[in-house]
Motif scaffolding. Structure first.
Motif, PDB file in Angstrom:
ATOM      1  N   MET A  23      26.226  35.291 -47.763  1.00 10.68           N
ATOM      2  CA  MET A  23      26.580  36.692 -47.961  1.00 10.68           C
ATOM      3  C   MET A  23      26.641  37.048 -49.441  1.00 10.68           C
ATOM      4  N   ARG A  24      27.044  36.071 -50.258  1.00 18.50           N
ATOM      5  CA  ARG A  24      27.183  36.356 -51.687  1.00 18.50           C
ATOM      6  C   ARG A  24      25.839  36.634 -52.344  1.00 18.50           C
ATOM      7  N   TYR A  25      24.748  36.302 -51.649  1.00 15.53           N
ATOM      8  CA  TYR A  25      23.420  36.485 -52.233  1.00 15.53           C
ATOM      9  C   TYR A  25      22.715  37.742 -51.723  1.00 15.53           C
ATOM     10  N   TRP A  26      23.469  38.685 -51.219  1.00 14.81           N
ATOM     11  CA  TRP A  26      22.827  39.862 -50.629  1.00 14.81           C
ATOM     12  C   TRP A  26      22.029  40.656 -51.669  1.00 14.81           C
ATOM     13  N   ARG A  27      22.528  40.733 -52.895  1.00 18.63           N
ATOM     14  CA  ARG A  27      21.779  41.438 -53.935  1.00 18.63           C
ATOM     15  C   ARG A  27      20.472  40.711 -54.257  1.00 18.63           C
ATOM     16  N   ASP A  28      20.519  39.385 -54.251  1.00 18.95           N
ATOM     17  CA  ASP A  28      19.304  38.607 -54.521  1.00 18.95           C
ATOM     18  C   ASP A  28      18.275  38.817 -53.426  1.00 18.95           C
ATOM     19  N   ILE A  29      18.729  38.935 -52.191  1.00 19.17           N
ATOM     20  CA  ILE A  29      17.819  39.166 -51.069  1.00 19.17           C
ATOM     21  C   ILE A  29      17.191  40.551 -51.187  1.00 19.17           C
ATOM     22  N   GLU A  30      18.000  41.550 -51.538  1.00 20.85           N
ATOM     23  CA  GLU A  30      17.449  42.894 -51.739  1.00 20.85           C
ATOM     24  C   GLU A  30      16.405  42.890 -52.849  1.00 20.85           C
ATOM     25  N   SER A  31      16.705  42.211 -53.934  1.00 21.04           N
ATOM     26  CA  SER A  31      15.785  42.158 -55.067  1.00 21.04           C
ATOM     27  C   SER A  31      14.486  41.447 -54.693  1.00 21.04           C
ATOM     28  N   ALA A  32      14.600  40.303 -54.034  1.00 23.38           N
ATOM     29  CA  ALA A  32      13.411  39.537 -53.648  1.00 23.38           C
ATOM     30  C   ALA A  32      12.560  40.307 -52.654  1.00 23.38           C
ATOM     31  N   ALA A  33      13.212  40.968 -51.711  1.00 23.25           N
ATOM     32  CA  ALA A  33      12.484  41.761 -50.715  1.00 23.25           C
ATOM     33  C   ALA A  33      11.688  42.877 -51.392  1.00 23.25           C
ATOM     34  N   ALA A  34      12.305  43.534 -52.366  1.00 23.68           N
ATOM     35  CA  ALA A  34      11.615  44.606 -53.084  1.00 23.68           C
ATOM     36  C   ALA A  34      10.465  44.056 -53.927  1.00 23.68           C
ATOM     37  N   ASN A  35      10.712  42.936 -54.590  1.00 26.58           N
ATOM     38  CA  ASN A  35       9.689  42.349 -55.466  1.00 26.58           C
ATOM     39  C   ASN A  35       8.439  41.930 -54.702  1.00 26.58           C
ATOM     40  N   HIS A  36       8.636  41.455 -53.463  1.00 23.23           N
ATOM     41  CA  HIS A  36       7.520  40.887 -52.707  1.00 23.23           C
ATOM     42  C   HIS A  36       7.165  41.700 -51.457  1.00 23.23           C
ATOM     43  N   HIS A  37       7.678  42.916 -51.392  1.00 21.45           N
ATOM     44  CA  HIS A  37       7.258  43.860 -50.353  1.00 21.45           C
ATOM     45  C   HIS A  37       7.532  43.319 -48.944  1.00 21.45           C
ATOM     46  N   ILE A  38       8.735  42.781 -48.774  1.00 19.44           N
ATOM     47  CA  ILE A  38       9.184  42.262 -47.480  1.00 19.44           C
ATOM     48  C   ILE A  38      10.402  43.066 -47.043  1.00 19.44           C
ATOM     49  N   ASN A  39      10.466  43.406 -45.770  1.00 20.39           N
ATOM     50  CA  ASN A  39      11.636  44.088 -45.237  1.00 20.39           C
ATOM     51  C   ASN A  39      12.879  43.226 -45.476  1.00 20.39           C
ATOM     52  N   LYS A  40      13.888  43.810 -46.083  1.00 20.77           N
ATOM     53  CA  LYS A  40      15.060  43.020 -46.461  1.00 20.77           C
ATOM     54  C   LYS A  40      15.796  42.451 -45.247  1.00 20.77           C
ATOM     55  N   ASN A  41      15.778  43.160 -44.124  1.00 24.52           N
ATOM     56  CA  ASN A  41      16.433  42.642 -42.928  1.00 24.52           C
ATOM     57  C   ASN A  41      15.714  41.416 -42.383  1.00 24.52           C
ATOM     58  N   VAL A  42      14.396  41.432 -42.461  1.00 20.48           N
ATOM     59  CA  VAL A  42      13.613  40.289 -42.006  1.00 20.48           C
ATOM     60  C   VAL A  42      13.859  39.086 -42.915  1.00 20.48           C
ATOM     61  N   LEU A  43      13.850  39.311 -44.220  1.00 22.23           N
ATOM     62  CA  LEU A  43      14.097  38.221 -45.159  1.00 22.23           C
ATOM     63  C   LEU A  43      15.503  37.658 -44.968  1.00 22.23           C
ATOM     64  N   ALA A  44      16.471  38.520 -44.789  1.00 19.45           N
ATOM     65  CA  ALA A  44      17.847  38.050 -44.573  1.00 19.45           C
ATOM     66  C   ALA A  44      17.943  37.201 -43.314  1.00 19.45           C
ATOM     67  N   ALA A  45      17.278  37.633 -42.255  1.00 23.35           N
ATOM     68  CA  ALA A  45      17.317  36.877 -41.001  1.00 23.35           C
ATOM     69  C   ALA A  45      16.711  35.493 -41.176  1.00 23.35           C
ATOM     70  N   GLY A 101      22.854  43.072 -34.346  1.00 18.99           N
ATOM     71  CA  GLY A 101      23.728  43.589 -35.390  1.00 18.99           C
ATOM     72  C   GLY A 101      24.143  42.566 -36.438  1.00 18.99           C
ATOM     73  N   SER A 102      23.650  41.317 -36.316  1.00 22.49           N
ATOM     74  CA  SER A 102      24.048  40.277 -37.266  1.00 22.49           C
ATOM     75  C   SER A 102      23.589  40.592 -38.680  1.00 22.49           C
ATOM     76  N   VAL A 103      22.363  41.099 -38.804  1.00 25.90           N
ATOM     77  CA  VAL A 103      21.852  41.397 -40.144  1.00 25.90           C
ATOM     78  C   VAL A 103      22.621  42.571 -40.760  1.00 25.90           C
ATOM     79  N   GLU A 104      22.919  43.576 -39.932  1.00 24.94           N
ATOM     80  CA  GLU A 104      23.700  44.713 -40.446  1.00 24.94           C
ATOM     81  C   GLU A 104      25.083  44.250 -40.898  1.00 24.94           C
ATOM     82  N   GLU A 105      25.674  43.312 -40.140  1.00 18.34           N
ATOM     83  CA  GLU A 105      26.974  42.773 -40.524  1.00 18.34           C
ATOM     84  C   GLU A 105      26.859  41.977 -41.829  1.00 18.34           C
ATOM     85  N   PHE A 106      25.741  41.296 -42.006  1.00 16.10           N
ATOM     86  CA  PHE A 106      25.502  40.567 -43.245  1.00 16.10           C
ATOM     87  C   PHE A 106      25.558  41.512 -44.440  1.00 16.10           C
ATOM     88  N   TRP A 107      24.874  42.664 -44.351  1.00 17.33           N
ATOM     89  CA  TRP A 107      24.876  43.609 -45.467  1.00 17.33           C
ATOM     90  C   TRP A 107      26.262  44.216 -45.671  1.00 17.33           C
TER      91      TRP A 107
END
Length: 210
Positions: A1-23, A193-199
């Protein structure tokens, strides 16, 4: 959970849906056989060297459980301005995967690479490039997407088994259980709802109150 900002950043950088990457990262972390820390990485490398024959490069390490040779491929492709990653040692690439923010970027990079290079034919014969969710499927070598000559100078994606699976529904029996279970788990993460809870928890810094 502490890496949620990193996941958002990586998803944006590489054009991947952030929910998919988080999962993907949630699933991979939860199913890391040797754990996600350095001790687990060393155990995974030893096992790979002794059993699989890739001299440790085929080990899956860190929170993203990306194989080390795949991480090396992505470092060469996307981070070539930093240094000549082709000359990096096993330990140096391992360190990249044990640094969670970088590991997340490399996982997203691998998914982007899969979307760009893996495809199958639709029923009408047209070419279908992978969606983000299909890239999440193909992230695991058990899906039939593998790398030929992973330790050589010119590693190449091999995805005939995956292509056959998507076009015909047939999957080699030895891989079918792990692929089906992983796909089911990912679908569950997306839909329950697990990914939404993650965010939500990430933004609220839930882990600091435990």
């Amino acid at each position: 959970m502490r890496y949620w900002r990193d996941i958002e950043s990586a998803a944006a950088n590489h054009h991947i849906n952030k929910n998919v990457l988080a999962a993907v990262i949630i699933w991979e972390s939860a199913h890391a056989r040797e754990g996600t820390d350095r001790m687990g990485a060393e155990a995974a490398k030893t096992k790979d060297h002794l059993i699989d024959g890739y001299k440790g490069w085929g080990a899956s390490v860190g929170i993203t459980q990306l194989e080390i040779y795949k991480a090396r491929m992505m470092l060469i492709k996307y981070y070539y301005k930093e240094r000549d990653w082709g000359k990096a040692t096993l330990g140096q690439v391992t360190d990249q995967l044990l640094h969670a923010p970088r590991a997340i970027q490399l996982a997203a990079a691998w998914m982007e690479y899969l979307k760009q290079n893996v495809w199958y034919e639709n029923k009408d014969g047209s070419r279908h490039n992978l969606t983000d969710r299909e890239a999440a499927e193909a992230y695991c070598g058990c899906s039939g997407v593998t790398v030929d000559n992973p330790l050589g100078g010119y590693p190449l994606l091999s995805f005939k088994k995956y292509k056959d699976w998507k076009e015909t529904g047939y999957l080699d029996r030895k891989d079918s259980t792990s692929v089906v279970n992983r796909q089911r788990d990912l679908e569950h993460l997306w839909s329950n709802g697990s990914v939404e809870e993650f965010w939500r928890c990430g933004r609220a810094a839930c882990w600091t109150s435990r």
